[in-house]
Design an enzyme around this catalytic site. Structure first.
Site, PDB file in Angstrom:
ATOM      1  CD  GLU A 198       4.821   0.549 -16.892  1.00 40.73           C
ATOM      2  OE1 GLU A 198       4.567   1.368 -18.029  1.00 40.73           O
ATOM      3  OE2 GLU A 198       5.730   0.913 -16.281  1.00 40.73           O
ATOM      4  N   GLY A 199      -0.395   0.887 -17.504  1.00 40.90           N
ATOM      5  CA  GLY A 199      -1.815   0.417 -17.798  1.00 40.90           C
ATOM      6  C   GLY A 199      -2.585  -0.528 -17.083  1.00 40.90           C
TER       7      GLY A 199
END
Length: 593
Positions: free
Chosen positions: A440-441
């Site tokens: 998610e980054g």
């Protein structure tokens, strides 16, 4: 595997005492969630987590998922646990009642998420991805898409995924090659390969709904040319039941370091039928609805693993007999004292505890602001809350997952050699927690988002949503004799944060690498100040609390003191690193790496 007990007392303290003036049940649509109802919900979530999910955590890790001829089987016990999970309505606890959900406020829902992730992080991935897909369709889907897909995502009979990453592109989604060709009937043909797709294929639900980023033929280059498509595993029939198999299949599953019971898949879309969600070329806007929720959820995962590791470490430190206390034996009737007497063990345990409880308070703050953003009748209040959530999202994701990994490692260290052995379960926390800093980054991307996007956004207005309440609190309590030992150090650290913000802004205008080089240290400094602010508030609440035992409040105040004395001073070193500038990083010759 260490036994897990849901920390309900601390959760209720955050929910009802720390944020007493900002309680979610004062917002429209939450009238039915009084204390009795919430207590019952939290207690049932605790029972499910402790008695159903936790017992299959280690066995799921040992067995992992099995892939054969495009079919993925989850470990033994997962199908039964999921059926019980969905049957109890847990797949829709935070969803819109219009589609069969429970409509629970975020401030309660995130506590439920924490319990389930502490008990079994791999299992929690399946409903977690579905919840993200629900959010995206609810926000951007057509009325027909909502009617068809949301009730089934909410009741758990169908699950969802988010399909972003491709073999050649991860963070840089502008490089996506998956194609979407219009068919002329409102549907599209989707062709391409996605990797690292959590819950992409499994045997828990009768259908899987993939949200896929792809490019239309006339798409502009880069992220401005990305659209989002809904691609079900089975195409729904007129009555909504799963029908013909779509052109999407799992090509393989990854053999991973951790969360082995979560199927991480390579997904091949071979002229699959897909349906546009939202507007053409606006897929990133729609996907960020899912990703922002996912980033907060991943932060909760970091907190959850840290809590589970802390519980295991405390239990072991009480039981393990090694050496004697430095002053005099604590257990003279035994061959050695429990390792809990040793200062370094206590330092590690208190570091874990202070971070866990501080992180839970931060999650509680953000969750409350989400409730305000969703439910408050005043538009200005909704905007203010939305801006604070936007600012704090990268901090929650990055700091809580870094902290979760650090706490998991401290848990192994407290166990010593036994922590390194699989049968005790502590090393699984280390392996499971590690992915949270990546997906998610990555946390470096979160730091760049904070410095590069959030700080300058709306002429610095987002930043003021945090700075103003902290400054006001310091001004109000600086002369409070009981709180001065905590508020004084908070004020010094807050001044460093303000100075670092100004320096990064000035230097970054001249040289973007200056902001990039300082980003990770800045995010951690920001998080330390945020937790210090909340620890001051928790100490203040504990001083007047009466809902729990005196021992509970004593421990809360003493943990606040530890945080301020032994954790917050890291802010000085971070500030020094930021002020040193980018030279030592950027001037290093590429050939010398």
């Amino acid at each position: 595997m260490p036994a897990y007990t849901a920390p309900l007392d601390d959760m209720k303290f955050v929910l009802r005492e720390l944020f007493a003036q900002e309680r979610a049940d004062a917002l429209p649509g939450t009238e039915d969630f009084g204390d009795d109802v919430v207590d019952a919900v939290l207690e049932e979530a605790a029972k499910l987590s402790q008695s159903v999910l936790a017992p299959i955590n280690r066995s799921g890790d040992e067995a992992g998922c099995v892939y054969e001829n495009g079919v993925v089987r989850t470990p033994e016990g997962f199908k039964e646990a999921y059926a019980q999970f969905a049957g109890g309505g847990w797949t829709g606890f935070g969803a819109d009642p219009e589609y069969g959900g429970q409509g629970l406020p975020q401030s309660i829902g995130m506590l439920i998420q924490e319990m389930m992730c502490s008990a079994n992080l791999a299992f929690s991935m399946y409903p977690g991805l579905s919840h993200g897909a629900y959010h995206a369709i609810h926000a951007w889907g057509s009325d027909e898409q909502k009617r068809t897909y949301l009730p089934r995502l909410v009741d758990g009979s169908w699950s969802g995924t988010m399909c972003l990453t491709e073999p050649h592109c991860g963070t840089d989604l502008g490089l996506i090659r998956t194609r979407a060709e219009p068919r002329g009937d409102g549907s599209h043909t989707i062709t391409g390969t996605k990797i690292f797709i959590s819950a992409g294929e499994h045997d828990l639900t009768e259908n899987i709904v993939h949200l896929v980023l792809a490019r239309l033929p006339d798409a502009p280059a880069g992220i401005k040319g990305i659209s989002m498509f809904l691609v079900p595993k089975f195409l729904p029939k007129d009555d909504g039941a799963p029908g013909m198999r779509n052109g999407v299949a799992c090509g393989a599953i990854e053999h991973k370091m951790g969360i082995k019971a979560s199927a991480t898949c390579v997904m091949n879309f071979d002229e699959a039928t897909g349906f546009l969600v939202g507007d053409p070329h606006k897929g990133m806007r729609a996907m960020f609805t899912m990703m922002n929720a996912a980033r907060l959820a991943v932060g909760v995962q970091g907190l959850a693993v840290a809590e589970a590791s802390y519980q295991g470490a405390v239990a072991y430190a009480r039981e393990r007999l090694q050496g004697r206390a430095l002053k005099e034996p604590v257990a003279p009737d035994k061959p050695a004292d429990p390792i809990l007497v040793h200062a370094d063990v206590r330092r590690m345990l208190l570091t874990m505890r202070a971070n866990v409880e501080g992180a839970r308070a931060l999650v509680g703050w953000v969750a409350h602001e989400l409730d305000v953003a969703e439910r408050h009748p005043d538009a200005d209040e909704r905007m203010a809350a939305e801006e604070l959530v936007s600012l704090l999202t990268p901090v929650v994701k990055a700091y809580l997952t870094d902290m979760g990994s650090e706490c998991a490692n401290l848990g192994v260290q407290i166990y010593g050699g036994h922590g390194y052995i699989r049968e005790h379960g502590m090393e699984q926390f280390v392996r499971d927690a590690r992915i949270c800093q990546i997906y998610e980054g990555t946390n470096g991307v979160q730091a760049m988002d904070l410095v590069g996007r959030k700080l300058p956004a709306r002429a610095g207005r987002l930043l003021r949503r945090f700075f103003h309440p902290v400054a006001d609190y310091i001004a109000q309590h600086r002369d409070d004799a009981a709180l001065a030992p905590l508020v004084g150090p908070l004020a010094k650290a807050f001044t460093r944060l303000q100075q670092a913000t100004a320096v990064i802004a000035q230097r970054g205008l001249k040289d973007p690498d200056e902001a990039g080089a300082a980003a990770s240290e800045y995010l951690r400094l920001f998080a330390l100040v945020a937790l210090a602010y909340l620890w001051c508030r928790m100490a203040e609440s504990a001083a007047r609390g009466s809902a729990h035992s005196p021992e509970f409040y004593r421990a809360k105040r003493n943990t606040a003191r530890f945080y301020v004395d032994r954790v917050l001073p890291q802010s000085g070193a971070l500030f020094a690193a930021i002020m040193a500038g980018a030279g030592a990083i950027t001037a290093f010759d590429d050939d010398d790496f």
